[in-house]
Design a protein around this motif. Structure first.
Motif, PDB file in Angstrom:
ATOM      1  N   ASP A   1       1.911   3.233  -5.588  1.00  0.00           N
ATOM      2  CA  ASP A   1       1.947   1.872  -5.063  1.00  0.00           C
ATOM      3  C   ASP A   1       0.563   1.308  -5.352  1.00  0.00           C
ATOM      4  O   ASP A   1      -0.381   1.481  -4.577  1.00  0.00           O
ATOM      5  CB  ASP A   1       2.226   1.890  -3.559  1.00  0.00           C
ATOM      6  CG  ASP A   1       2.433   0.494  -2.992  1.00  0.00           C
ATOM      7  OD1 ASP A   1       2.252  -0.488  -3.748  1.00  0.00           O
ATOM      8  OD2 ASP A   1       2.744   0.387  -1.794  1.00  0.00           O
ATOM      9  N   CYS A   2       0.434   0.649  -6.496  1.00  0.00           N
ATOM     10  CA  CYS A   2      -0.860   0.334  -7.099  1.00  0.00           C
ATOM     11  C   CYS A   2      -1.555  -0.825  -6.389  1.00  0.00           C
ATOM     12  O   CYS A   2      -1.009  -1.930  -6.304  1.00  0.00           O
ATOM     13  CB  CYS A   2      -0.665   0.016  -8.580  1.00  0.00           C
ATOM     14  SG  CYS A   2      -2.170  -0.426  -9.453  1.00  0.00           S
ATOM     15  N   GLN A   3      -2.769  -0.592  -5.926  1.00  0.00           N
ATOM     16  CA  GLN A   3      -3.550  -1.634  -5.259  1.00  0.00           C
ATOM     17  C   GLN A   3      -4.089  -2.662  -6.257  1.00  0.00           C
ATOM     18  O   GLN A   3      -4.440  -3.770  -5.866  1.00  0.00           O
ATOM     19  CB  GLN A   3      -4.717  -1.001  -4.504  1.00  0.00           C
ATOM     20  CG  GLN A   3      -4.286  -0.027  -3.415  1.00  0.00           C
ATOM     21  CD  GLN A   3      -3.333  -0.663  -2.423  1.00  0.00           C
ATOM     22  OE1 GLN A   3      -3.631  -1.713  -1.845  1.00  0.00           O
ATOM     23  NE2 GLN A   3      -2.173  -0.042  -2.230  1.00  0.00           N
ATOM     24  N   PHE A   4      -4.137  -2.281  -7.516  1.00  0.00           N
ATOM     25  CA  PHE A   4      -4.616  -3.171  -8.575  1.00  0.00           C
ATOM     26  C   PHE A   4      -3.518  -4.130  -9.025  1.00  0.00           C
ATOM     27  O   PHE A   4      -3.753  -5.311  -9.244  1.00  0.00           O
ATOM     28  CB  PHE A   4      -5.115  -2.309  -9.735  1.00  0.00           C
ATOM     29  CG  PHE A   4      -5.425  -3.034 -11.015  1.00  0.00           C
ATOM     30  CD1 PHE A   4      -6.269  -4.133 -11.035  1.00  0.00           C
ATOM     31  CD2 PHE A   4      -4.892  -2.597 -12.215  1.00  0.00           C
ATOM     32  CE1 PHE A   4      -6.568  -4.784 -12.224  1.00  0.00           C
ATOM     33  CE2 PHE A   4      -5.186  -3.237 -13.415  1.00  0.00           C
ATOM     34  CZ  PHE A   4      -6.026  -4.334 -13.407  1.00  0.00           C
ATOM     35  N   ARG A   5      -2.282  -3.621  -9.108  1.00  0.00           N
ATOM     36  CA  ARG A   5      -1.167  -4.444  -9.591  1.00  0.00           C
ATOM     37  C   ARG A   5      -0.226  -4.888  -8.487  1.00  0.00           C
ATOM     38  O   ARG A   5       0.722  -5.634  -8.725  1.00  0.00           O
ATOM     39  CB  ARG A   5      -0.409  -3.668 -10.681  1.00  0.00           C
ATOM     40  CG  ARG A   5      -1.129  -3.685 -12.009  1.00  0.00           C
ATOM     41  CD  ARG A   5      -0.592  -2.653 -12.991  1.00  0.00           C
ATOM     42  NE  ARG A   5      -1.223  -1.341 -12.806  1.00  0.00           N
ATOM     43  CZ  ARG A   5      -1.002  -0.287 -13.560  1.00  0.00           C
ATOM     44  NH1 ARG A   5      -0.109  -0.362 -14.551  1.00  0.00           N
ATOM     45  NH2 ARG A   5      -1.625   0.858 -13.342  1.00  0.00           N
ATOM     46  N   HIS A   6      -0.437  -4.397  -7.267  1.00  0.00           N
ATOM     47  CA  HIS A   6       0.306  -4.850  -6.079  1.00  0.00           C
ATOM     48  C   HIS A   6       1.799  -4.572  -6.193  1.00  0.00           C
ATOM     49  O   HIS A   6       2.626  -5.400  -5.820  1.00  0.00           O
ATOM     50  CB  HIS A   6       0.058  -6.345  -5.827  1.00  0.00           C
ATOM     51  CG  HIS A   6      -1.384  -6.715  -5.804  1.00  0.00           C
ATOM     52  ND1 HIS A   6      -2.266  -6.306  -4.827  1.00  0.00           N
ATOM     53  CD2 HIS A   6      -2.123  -7.462  -6.677  1.00  0.00           C
ATOM     54  CE1 HIS A   6      -3.471  -6.776  -5.070  1.00  0.00           C
ATOM     55  NE2 HIS A   6      -3.426  -7.475  -6.189  1.00  0.00           N
ATOM     56  N   ARG A   7       2.137  -3.388  -6.691  1.00  0.00           N
ATOM     57  CA  ARG A   7       3.537  -2.993  -6.752  1.00  0.00           C
ATOM     58  C   ARG A   7       3.622  -1.488  -6.970  1.00  0.00           C
ATOM     59  O   ARG A   7       2.671  -0.855  -7.432  1.00  0.00           O
ATOM     60  CB  ARG A   7       4.277  -3.721  -7.878  1.00  0.00           C
ATOM     61  CG  ARG A   7       3.678  -3.512  -9.271  1.00  0.00           C
ATOM     62  CD  ARG A   7       4.440  -4.330 -10.318  1.00  0.00           C
ATOM     63  NE  ARG A   7       3.852  -4.221 -11.656  1.00  0.00           N
ATOM     64  CZ  ARG A   7       2.901  -5.009 -12.135  1.00  0.00           C
ATOM     65  NH1 ARG A   7       2.427  -5.990 -11.367  1.00  0.00           N
ATOM     66  NH2 ARG A   7       2.432  -4.854 -13.359  1.00  0.00           N
ATOM     67  N   VAL A   8       4.786  -0.928  -6.645  1.00  0.00           N
ATOM     68  CA  VAL A   8       5.066   0.463  -6.971  1.00  0.00           C
ATOM     69  C   VAL A   8       5.360   0.541  -8.466  1.00  0.00           C
ATOM     70  O   VAL A   8       6.195  -0.210  -8.983  1.00  0.00           O
ATOM     71  CB  VAL A   8       6.256   0.997  -6.157  1.00  0.00           C
ATOM     72  CG1 VAL A   8       6.644   2.397  -6.634  1.00  0.00           C
ATOM     73  CG2 VAL A   8       5.926   1.012  -4.670  1.00  0.00           C
ATOM     74  N   LEU A   9       4.653   1.420  -9.144  1.00  0.00           N
ATOM     75  CA  LEU A   9       4.792   1.520 -10.593  1.00  0.00           C
ATOM     76  C   LEU A   9       5.933   2.461 -10.949  1.00  0.00           C
ATOM     77  O   LEU A   9       6.007   3.585 -10.445  1.00  0.00           O
ATOM     78  CB  LEU A   9       3.490   2.028 -11.209  1.00  0.00           C
ATOM     79  CG  LEU A   9       2.239   1.215 -10.872  1.00  0.00           C
ATOM     80  CD1 LEU A   9       1.014   1.847 -11.508  1.00  0.00           C
ATOM     81  CD2 LEU A   9       2.399  -0.235 -11.325  1.00  0.00           C
ATOM     82  N   CYS A  10       6.784   1.992 -11.821  1.00  0.00           N
ATOM     83  CA  CYS A  10       7.918   2.801 -12.236  1.00  0.00           C
ATOM     84  C   CYS A  10       8.341   2.357 -13.632  1.00  0.00           C
ATOM     85  O   CYS A  10       8.876   1.259 -13.811  1.00  0.00           O
ATOM     86  CB  CYS A  10       9.075   2.659 -11.260  1.00  0.00           C
ATOM     87  SG  CYS A  10      10.420   3.788 -11.588  1.00  0.00           S
ATOM     88  N   GLY A  11       8.049   3.169 -14.627  1.00  0.00           N
ATOM     89  CA  GLY A  11       8.380   2.831 -16.002  1.00  0.00           C
ATOM     90  C   GLY A  11       7.249   2.144 -16.738  1.00  0.00           C
ATOM     91  O   GLY A  11       7.342   1.905 -17.935  1.00  0.00           O
ATOM     92  N   GLU A  12       6.157   1.797 -16.033  1.00  0.00           N
ATOM     93  CA  GLU A  12       4.960   1.251 -16.673  1.00  0.00           C
ATOM     94  C   GLU A  12       3.802   2.201 -16.406  1.00  0.00           C
ATOM     95  O   GLU A  12       3.777   2.920 -15.398  1.00  0.00           O
ATOM     96  CB  GLU A  12       4.627  -0.149 -16.159  1.00  0.00           C
ATOM     97  CG  GLU A  12       4.348  -0.246 -14.680  1.00  0.00           C
ATOM     98  CD  GLU A  12       3.985  -1.650 -14.235  1.00  0.00           C
ATOM     99  OE1 GLU A  12       3.160  -2.291 -14.906  1.00  0.00           O
ATOM    100  OE2 GLU A  12       4.542  -2.105 -13.215  1.00  0.00           O
TER     101      GLU A  12
END
Length: 343
Positions: A206-217
């Protein structure tokens, strides 16, 4: 728990696998890692794989399966970048002992005496350079061309030789220059890709840099900002990782010279691209001296024992939903490796 198994192995390898799989099951049961896949390929005894746990737990729950893809993180270095650099050396395009400036003439171009201009391909592939181990390149902007220029023109502060992503970011630049296209427009190899289907890929942070849970990226922030690089970004499933390992074991995946270099020590820990055994290394203490291996930050790993004709991969999503937890991944890797090799 998902205990489905896929095997073409004989009883001996299956028994070994069952013992080695138990610590992964325990780690999932203790909620140290959400899920994982273990795979072993043996040239004499066949292949066996099994999945357990969850590919995602936040914000939805999805089961881990044998077809789940993983962000392979730094396994990119050994599955993608290292074989291509060594192939170019075989072809005479690269002299491993020449400086990177042979193909990156603009590297620190404003200072002809800069130490960076003397760094060689072999030093980079073996992590024998003074570059820092970690550098948050992504914090300097989001324009990938500007960030490439930043890496090439920055005055880097030298330190003792250390494992550094900068080494393989630079080797990735070399591949891009020679191909005339970016990494993400290069062929990732059979069974691999530069992204994953979110419905069939293990989630990472759950990326604090991109503000979302990363899945497939890609999880790696620098690779994300560069929009592809030589140190991270490859995605694949257990079958593809084992296919790659088997191709090195049977000699079809690279030239004899390239495989010899992958096995040849450059330091007390490093070969050309890979690690070799040392006290308390990730592959455990029971593997033969002819073993090479590498790990990835997201929770992945691959080890290849040329004496025993065997390879194993442990793929987990240990950074989901956060890297800031005690996953026990090092101890898990070592225990699995020992149980495989003590059998």
């Amino acid at each position: 728990m998902d205990n489905r198994m896929r095997t073409t192995a004989n009883a001996k390898l299956i028994a070994t696998f069952e013992r080695a799989f138990a610590p992964l099951e325990k780690s999932v049961a203790q909620k140290r890692v959400p899920g994982g896949v273990l795979g072993i390929v043996d040239l004499k005894h066949g292949r066996v794989t099994r999945a357990v746990g969850s590919a995602q737990i936040v914000p939805v729950v999805r089961p881990m399966t044998l077809d789940t893809w993983f962000d392979l993180a730094s396994l990119t270095k050994v599955i993608f970048t290292t074989p291509r650099i060594l192939k170019l050396a075989d072809e005479g395009v690269i002299d491993l002992d020449a400086p990177l400036t042979a193909l990156l003439p603009d590297f620190r171009q404003y200072n002809a005496d800069a130490w960076e201009r003397k760094v060689t391909f072999r030093q980079c592939i073996g992590h024998q350079t003074p570059f820092p181990g970690v550098e948050p390149i992504y914090t300097y902007g989001r324009d990938p061309d500007l960030l490439r220029t930043f890496v090439l023109q920055r005055e880097w502060r030298p330190g003792p030789p250390a494992y550094s992503d900068i080494n393989f970011i630079l080797l990735g630049f070399v591949l891009e220059r020679l191909a005339g296209k970016t990494i993400r427009n290069l062929d990732p190899g059979q069974g691999f890709a530069w992204s994953g289907n979110p419905e069939n890929t293990a989630a990472t942070e759950d990326c604090q840099f991109r503000h979302r849970v990363l899945c497939g990226e890609v999880h790696d922030e620098n690779c994300f900002a560069l929009q592809g690089s030589g140190h991270a970004g490859l995605f694949g499933a257990v079958s593809s990782v084992l296919d790659f390992a088997e191709s090195l074991l049977n000699g079809t995946g690279a030239s004899a010279n390239a495989i010899a270099l992958m096995r040849a020590p450059l330091s007390n820990r490093r070969t050309h691209g890979w690690e070799h055994p040392y006290p308390e290394w990730s592959g455990g203490n029971a593997c033969s001296p002819a073993t090479i291996g590498h790990t990835g930050f997201t929770g992945t790993g691959l080890w290849i024992d040329f004496d025993k004709g065997r390879a194993w991969t442990l793929l987990t999503n240990r950074v989901h939903p956060t890297r800031h937890s005690d996953s026990g991944i090092l101890a898990l890797r070592q225990t699995v490796g020992d149980l495989i090799n003590q059998a």
